[in-house]
Motif scaffolding. Structure first.
Motif, PDB file in Angstrom:
ATOM      1  N   ILE A 104      -9.326   9.557   0.047  1.00 41.88           N
ATOM      2  CA  ILE A 104      -9.373   9.033  -1.328  1.00 41.88           C
ATOM      3  C   ILE A 104      -8.023   9.249  -2.025  1.00 41.88           C
ATOM      4  O   ILE A 104      -7.516   8.344  -2.701  1.00 41.88           O
ATOM      5  N   MET A 105      -7.413  10.422  -1.802  1.00 43.55           N
ATOM      6  CA  MET A 105      -6.096  10.659  -2.420  1.00 43.55           C
ATOM      7  C   MET A 105      -5.085   9.632  -1.914  1.00 43.55           C
ATOM      8  O   MET A 105      -4.301   9.075  -2.688  1.00 43.55           O
ATOM      9  N   PHE A 106      -5.104   9.388  -0.609  1.00 40.08           N
ATOM     10  CA  PHE A 106      -4.188   8.391  -0.045  1.00 40.08           C
ATOM     11  C   PHE A 106      -4.447   7.021  -0.668  1.00 40.08           C
ATOM     12  O   PHE A 106      -3.523   6.296  -1.026  1.00 40.08           O
ATOM     13  N   TRP A 110      -1.957   4.563  -2.484  1.00 36.10           N
ATOM     14  CA  TRP A 110      -1.718   3.250  -1.856  1.00 36.10           C
ATOM     15  C   TRP A 110      -1.781   2.148  -2.908  1.00 36.10           C
ATOM     16  O   TRP A 110      -0.927   1.248  -2.954  1.00 36.10           O
ATOM     17  N   ALA A 111      -2.796   2.210  -3.779  1.00 35.05           N
ATOM     18  CA  ALA A 111      -2.931   1.158  -4.795  1.00 35.05           C
ATOM     19  C   ALA A 111      -1.905   1.306  -5.910  1.00 35.05           C
ATOM     20  O   ALA A 111      -1.456   0.312  -6.485  1.00 35.05           O
ATOM     21  N   LEU A 112      -1.515   2.543  -6.232  1.00 33.16           N
ATOM     22  CA  LEU A 112      -0.491   2.727  -7.275  1.00 33.16           C
ATOM     23  C   LEU A 112       0.847   2.189  -6.784  1.00 33.16           C
ATOM     24  O   LEU A 112       1.517   1.419  -7.470  1.00 33.16           O
ATOM     25  N   LEU A 113       1.228   2.629  -5.589  1.00 35.76           N
ATOM     26  CA  LEU A 113       2.540   2.268  -5.040  1.00 35.76           C
ATOM     27  C   LEU A 113       2.528   0.864  -4.444  1.00 35.76           C
ATOM     28  O   LEU A 113       3.558   0.196  -4.383  1.00 35.76           O
ATOM     29  N   GLY A 114       1.365   0.413  -4.007  1.00 37.68           N
ATOM     30  CA  GLY A 114       1.277  -0.898  -3.373  1.00 37.68           C
ATOM     31  C   GLY A 114       1.867  -0.894  -1.976  1.00 37.68           C
ATOM     32  O   GLY A 114       2.141  -1.943  -1.405  1.00 37.68           O
ATOM     33  N   LEU A 132      13.360   4.188  -2.039  1.00 39.12           N
ATOM     34  CA  LEU A 132      13.854   5.470  -1.539  1.00 39.12           C
ATOM     35  C   LEU A 132      13.239   6.616  -2.335  1.00 39.12           C
ATOM     36  O   LEU A 132      12.951   7.686  -1.800  1.00 39.12           O
ATOM     37  N   VAL A 133      13.027   6.382  -3.634  1.00 33.74           N
ATOM     38  CA  VAL A 133      12.386   7.401  -4.472  1.00 33.74           C
ATOM     39  C   VAL A 133      10.936   7.608  -4.030  1.00 33.74           C
ATOM     40  O   VAL A 133      10.455   8.736  -3.937  1.00 33.74           O
ATOM     41  N   ALA A 134      10.254   6.500  -3.721  1.00 33.78           N
ATOM     42  CA  ALA A 134       8.876   6.603  -3.234  1.00 33.78           C
ATOM     43  C   ALA A 134       8.838   7.385  -1.924  1.00 33.78           C
ATOM     44  O   ALA A 134       7.944   8.214  -1.708  1.00 33.78           O
ATOM     45  N   LEU A 135       9.823   7.138  -1.057  1.00 33.94           N
ATOM     46  CA  LEU A 135       9.864   7.850   0.230  1.00 33.94           C
ATOM     47  C   LEU A 135      10.072   9.350   0.009  1.00 33.94           C
ATOM     48  O   LEU A 135       9.362  10.177   0.590  1.00 33.94           O
TER      49      LEU A 135
ATOM     50  N   VAL B 133       4.330   9.167  -8.660  1.00 38.44           N
ATOM     51  CA  VAL B 133       2.997   9.747  -8.448  1.00 38.44           C
ATOM     52  C   VAL B 133       2.311   9.059  -7.265  1.00 38.44           C
ATOM     53  O   VAL B 133       1.706   9.716  -6.413  1.00 38.44           O
ATOM     54  N   GLY B 134       2.446   7.742  -7.191  1.00 39.22           N
ATOM     55  CA  GLY B 134       1.861   7.004  -6.066  1.00 39.22           C
ATOM     56  C   GLY B 134       2.426   7.474  -4.745  1.00 39.22           C
ATOM     57  O   GLY B 134       1.689   7.725  -3.787  1.00 39.22           O
ATOM     58  N   GLY B 135       3.738   7.624  -4.674  1.00 38.11           N
ATOM     59  CA  GLY B 135       4.383   8.084  -3.440  1.00 38.11           C
ATOM     60  C   GLY B 135       3.924   9.480  -3.053  1.00 38.11           C
ATOM     61  O   GLY B 135       3.623   9.758  -1.888  1.00 38.11           O
ATOM     62  N   PHE B 136       3.834  10.363  -4.048  1.00 36.98           N
ATOM     63  CA  PHE B 136       3.396  11.738  -3.790  1.00 36.98           C
ATOM     64  C   PHE B 136       1.982  11.751  -3.196  1.00 36.98           C
ATOM     65  O   PHE B 136       1.706  12.449  -2.213  1.00 36.98           O
ATOM     66  N   LEU B 137       1.082  10.970  -3.803  1.00 36.50           N
ATOM     67  CA  LEU B 137      -0.307  10.926  -3.323  1.00 36.50           C
ATOM     68  C   LEU B 137      -0.386  10.339  -1.911  1.00 36.50           C
ATOM     69  O   LEU B 137      -1.198  10.782  -1.092  1.00 36.50           O
ATOM     70  N   VAL B 138       0.452   9.348  -1.638  1.00 37.01           N
ATOM     71  CA  VAL B 138       0.482   8.768  -0.286  1.00 37.01           C
ATOM     72  C   VAL B 138       0.866   9.846   0.734  1.00 37.01           C
ATOM     73  O   VAL B 138       0.219  10.000   1.778  1.00 37.01           O
TER      74      VAL B 138
END
Lengths: 154, 187
Positions: A104-106, A110-114, A132-135, B133-138
């Motif tokens: 569920i956390m993933f 997944w939906a926030l970051l797309g 790169l920030v997301a990574l 926040v999305g990346g962290f949760l992923v």
């Protein structure tokens, strides 16, 4: 749960330059498929979570079917690696808590970051430098999980 | 040829090709397809600290996968240059477009809404929530669940693993919650 049970596989095959080049080539083909089918697109992920198109379900569903046929064929015919090693697939450890909560956390992320991890890499290559920030953030999330792991219920 | 490959690949072409990666990696070297493991290898390689989870030989178990991820980056470069899609907007369904316009998305060009997924977007609250926040949760969720979309939804289901089915149901519970309840609040 001991930490050793979660250690990744330690297969040593293909760590030659040629072998690594092969993995890079497979990754490159994979990245091209990812972008050209638009599964790296935030818009496509949103379309999927809004049940507005069959596209993503068709991709995931047919990928699972083809992968399943491949994996079951490898097991049934006892197919070996290119180096002649037997292929072992370790079953996931059975529990349910970690899969529900982690899953569920993933999904929230997944939906926030797309994007899930594969698409993050493809989008960086596609010139979306902010990914790169997301990574880095995903690596930070992994690190915090590792640090908290002894205290988390699994 | 290039023109044809530049168009959106239909699901029945892309899906089976993605599925073939799983037996291809198994036959290449007994490797199980799963991309989020690279995030762990990145920790083990750079800042393992005293965390037991990161004390392992990442080169032995993960170098192949890191190289695979570098390949994905290169694939992203090729796909967006040599094989760049001819239309500025990808063709999502009219229903999805109407719903996204309803939550305030105006720019449908490229692969991501550029007002949110850009350096200026990162400084805004919704952009920060989605990227950081999305990346962290992923990253956290993938390791807690022991895999991501590739490791569970594709490799795990292909091997008929029960835990992977639970994880995939979890992915969708989380994704539906954010899409329908959180995004309308933050966008």
């Amino acid at each position: 749960m001991s930490t050793t049970t979660q250690q990744p596989e330690h297969a040593e095959a293909n760590l030659t330059v040629g072998g690594l080049f092969g993995y890079m080539t497979l990754g490159m083909l994979f990245g091209i498929i990812f972008v050209q089918s638009e599964v790296v697109s935030w818009f496509r992920i949103q379309e999927m979570f809004r049940f507005e198109s069959f596209h993503m379900y068709g991709i995931i569903g047919s990928a699972v079917v083809v992968a399943m046929i491949g994996v079951q064929a490898i097991k049934y015919f006892d197919i070996r690696t290119l180096d002649g090693e037997p292929i072992r697939i370790n079953p996931k450890q059975w529990s349910s808590y970690r899969y529900w909560v982690g899953g569920i956390m993933f999904g929230l992320g997944w939906a926030l970051l797309g994007a899930c991890p594969g698409p993050i890499f493809a989008l960086i290559g596609g010139g979306y430098s902010v990914m790169l920030v997301a990574l880095l953030s995903a690596i930070a999330g992994t690190w915090v999980y590792g640090a908290l792991r002894p205290h988390l219920p699994h | 040829m290039i023109e044809m490959l530049s168009q959106t690949w239909p699901w029945y072409v892309a899906g089976p090709l993605i599925g073939l990666i799983v037996p291809a990696l198994l036959i290449a070297g007994g490797r199980m397809f799963g991309i989020s493991a690279n995030l762990r290898h990145a920790c083990a390689a750079t800042i393992p600290g005293r965390v037991a989870f990161f004390q392992y030989d990442w080169k032995k178990s993960g170098l192949w996968n890191i190289v695979f991820a570098v390949g994905i980056v290169l694939g992203g470069v090729i796909a967006t240059t040599v094989l760049a899609h001819p239309d500025p907007e990808i063709g999502i369904s009219a229903g999805a477009r109407a719903q996204l316009e309803g939550v305030g998305i105006t720019d449908f060009t490229g692969l991501l809404p550029s007002d949110l997924f850009s350096w200026s977007g990162l400084a805004s609250l919704p952009g920060f929530l989605m990227i950081v926040v999305g990346g962290f949760l992923v990253g956290f969720g993938a390791r807690y669940a022991g895999g991501c979309t590739s490791g569970h939804a594709i490799s795990g289901l292909a091997d008929l693993q029960g835990p992977s089915l639970i994880a995939v149901i979890g992915f969708f519970i989380g994704g539906l919650f954010v899409t329908h309840l959180i995004l309308p609040l933050i966008l």
